[in-house]
Scaffold this motif. Structure first.
Motif, PDB file in Angstrom:
ATOM      1  N   THR A   1       0.386   4.530   7.040  1.00 40.03           N
ATOM      2  CA  THR A   1       0.509   3.120   6.672  1.00 40.03           C
ATOM      3  C   THR A   1       1.735   2.485   7.322  1.00 40.03           C
ATOM      4  O   THR A   1       1.675   1.374   7.858  1.00 40.03           O
TER       5      THR A   1
ATOM      6  N   SER B   1      -0.593   9.837   4.166  1.00 44.48           N
ATOM      7  CA  SER B   1      -1.101   8.472   4.035  1.00 44.48           C
ATOM      8  C   SER B   1       0.022   7.445   4.172  1.00 44.48           C
ATOM      9  O   SER B   1      -0.139   6.410   4.830  1.00 44.48           O
ATOM     10  N   ILE B   2       1.184   7.737   3.570  1.00 46.07           N
ATOM     11  CA  ILE B   2       2.318   6.811   3.661  1.00 46.07           C
ATOM     12  C   ILE B   2       2.776   6.668   5.100  1.00 46.07           C
ATOM     13  O   ILE B   2       3.013   5.554   5.590  1.00 46.07           O
TER      14      ILE B   2
ATOM     15  N   THR C   1       1.245   4.092  -3.015  1.00 47.53           N
ATOM     16  CA  THR C   1       1.116   5.527  -2.783  1.00 47.53           C
ATOM     17  C   THR C   1       2.363   6.274  -3.253  1.00 47.53           C
ATOM     18  O   THR C   1       2.267   7.374  -3.810  1.00 47.53           O
TER      19      THR C   1
ATOM     20  N   LEU D   1      -0.542  12.793   0.338  1.00 48.98           N
ATOM     21  CA  LEU D   1      -0.094  11.435   0.029  1.00 48.98           C
ATOM     22  C   LEU D   1       0.956  10.959   1.021  1.00 48.98           C
ATOM     23  O   LEU D   1       0.944   9.798   1.449  1.00 48.98           O
TER      24      LEU D   1
ATOM     25  N   THR E   1       0.838  -1.201   0.000  1.00 48.63           N
ATOM     26  CA  THR E   1       0.000   0.000   0.000  1.00 48.63           C
ATOM     27  C   THR E   1       0.873   1.251   0.000  1.00 48.63           C
ATOM     28  O   THR E   1       0.616   2.217  -0.738  1.00 48.63           O
TER      29      THR E   1
END
Length: 416
Positions: free
Chosen positions: A327, A323-324, A291, A320, A287
């Motif tokens: 994760t 989000s990384i 990204t 983005l 994931t």
């Protein structure tokens, strides 16, 4: 007397055919009564197509006669395909293939592509019939032939796709029968569930396809590169579906073990928990990689919207990277992995680089509105994050460094 009268048997054939396709779509459980109805509608479609061919043989010109014969052969071939009468189906498909090939050869370009499209739709059906004839005759089909059949499912009709899906399941089941254990953090964990084995085999195959895709360092440079980028995004979507299927299977086994309340079930829970953590770790890892690929596409050429490109703003990239980071932090919370010092060191380095990249793009956002003091402070923080990542990597060099998207942004931060 009127050419439109030929449209009547054609319409009835298409109506019977479309009704058969609707039944096939709805009958996912393969119940016998809908299947009998399906075969009846297919035979009716073939009957009307044959009637159309006989009428055109008397009333129509040569081209229309050949088109009607090819259409009738296609309908007849699909009846044989559904009834698993491979000889008759193959003969009918060959007739359709030959007629459409010759019509394409003698036609103008504006019509030739229609015949070629029909040829490309018939060829997978011919290969599928030949494959089954060899199987029934005792001939063994190799894995490459099965893979080619499965690949046809992407380009052929919905009718044949369901047949090819069965071949795909048989191939995966055969490969899964040899998969008895999986290595998780250096420990061999047994894989007893057939569904889990099939899911792992599917994941391994998709991971191999993803690794063979171009890295996309200039993924948005031209239309061909855009196509490659769309392909790898599609592969990632399939990969996440496979991860979810495998995780669902392991969770079902865990629920069954927890309800059993026996000593044997209690012993089985430990390996199942490790078997659950492994695909979760890999899913989160990929994931983050997906990204990063989006980040790279935005940085290199902006987002593609129709035929135009929209330049990426620093705010888009910051979101983005948020989000990384989220994760990667989720990866650090997984049981079994969070106790692994080496992996946690590598993960901390990835988080540091992602945070450095985020700082860099926030600084760009401030610089765009001439807030130089804030931009300078963020760039200095980005440099500190990069130095922290370098220390972590030097202390415990990973087998593979952090993906290039974030590392590239961090290099920019160092340079500025």
């Amino acid at each position: 007397r009127d050419a439109r009268q030929l449209m009547r048997p054609l319409f009835w054939a298409e109506r019977a055919w479309s009704h058969a396709m609707q039944i096939k779509l709805e009958n996912t459980a393969m119940e016998p009564r809908p299947r009998i109805h399906l075969l009846g509608r297919l035979r009716k479609a073939a009957s009307w197509a044959a009637k159309l061919a006989s009428l055109t043989a008397v009333r129509a010109d040569q081209r229309t006669q050949l088109e009607a014969r090819a259409y009738s052969a296609f309908m007849l071939g699909n009846v044989g395909l559904e009834r698993e009468q491979w000889h008759s189906a193959l003969a009918a498909f060959k007739t359709c293939h030959t007629l459409c090939t010759e019509l394409a050869r003698v036609s103008l370009a504006e019509h030739a592509h229609l015949y070629r499209k029909m040829v490309s739709e018939v060829e997978p059906s011919m290969r599928f019939c030949s494959y089954n004839l060899r199987r029934e005759g005792g001939g063994a089909a190799d894995d490459g032939e099965e893979d080619a059949l499965v690949a046809d499912a992407e380009t052929t009709s919905d009718f044949l796709r369901s047949k090819l899906e069965q071949v795909l399941q048989e191939t995966r089941a055969k490969q899964a029968s040899h998969l008895t254990e999986l290595e998780v953090l250096g420990e061999r964990v047994p894989v007893r569930s057939e569904k889990t084995r099939v899911g792992i085999v599917s994941i391994q195959k998709l991971l191999l396809e993803v690794s063979q895709q171009p890295s996309g360092a200039s993924a948005a440079a031209d239309d061909a590169a855009d196509t490659d980028a769309e392909d790898i995004m599609g592969l990632y979507d399939k990969l996440f579906v496979a991860f979810n299927d495998s995780l669902d299977s392991v969770r079902a086994d865990l629920r069954a073990a927890s309800k059993a309340h026996s000593t044997k079930a209690t012993r089985a829970e430990g390996p199942l928990l490790k078997l659950q953590a492994s695909p979760r770790w890999d899913k989160l890892h990929h994931t983050a990689r997906r990204t990063l690929l989006l980040v790279r596409r935005l940085r290199d050429g902006g987002a593609v919207t129709g035929k135009s490109r929209r330049g990426a703003s620093p705010e888009d990239l910051v979101r983005l990277y948020d989000s990384i980071i989220s994760t990667l932090q989720d990866m650090g919370q997984l049981d079994g992995y969070k106790e692994h010092e080496s992996l946690m060191g590598q993960l901390a380095a990835r988080v540091a680089i992602a945070k450095a990249s985020r700082c860099y793009f926030v600084a760009e956002s401030y610089a765009s509105v001439e807030k130089w003091r804030e931009a300078l402070a963020l760039l200095e923080r980005a440099t500190e994050r990069c130095a922290e990542a370098e220390r972590l990597v030097a202390a415990d060099p990973p087998a593979a460094l952090v993906a290039g998207g974030a590392a590239g942004a961090a290099a920019h931060a160092r340079a500025d």
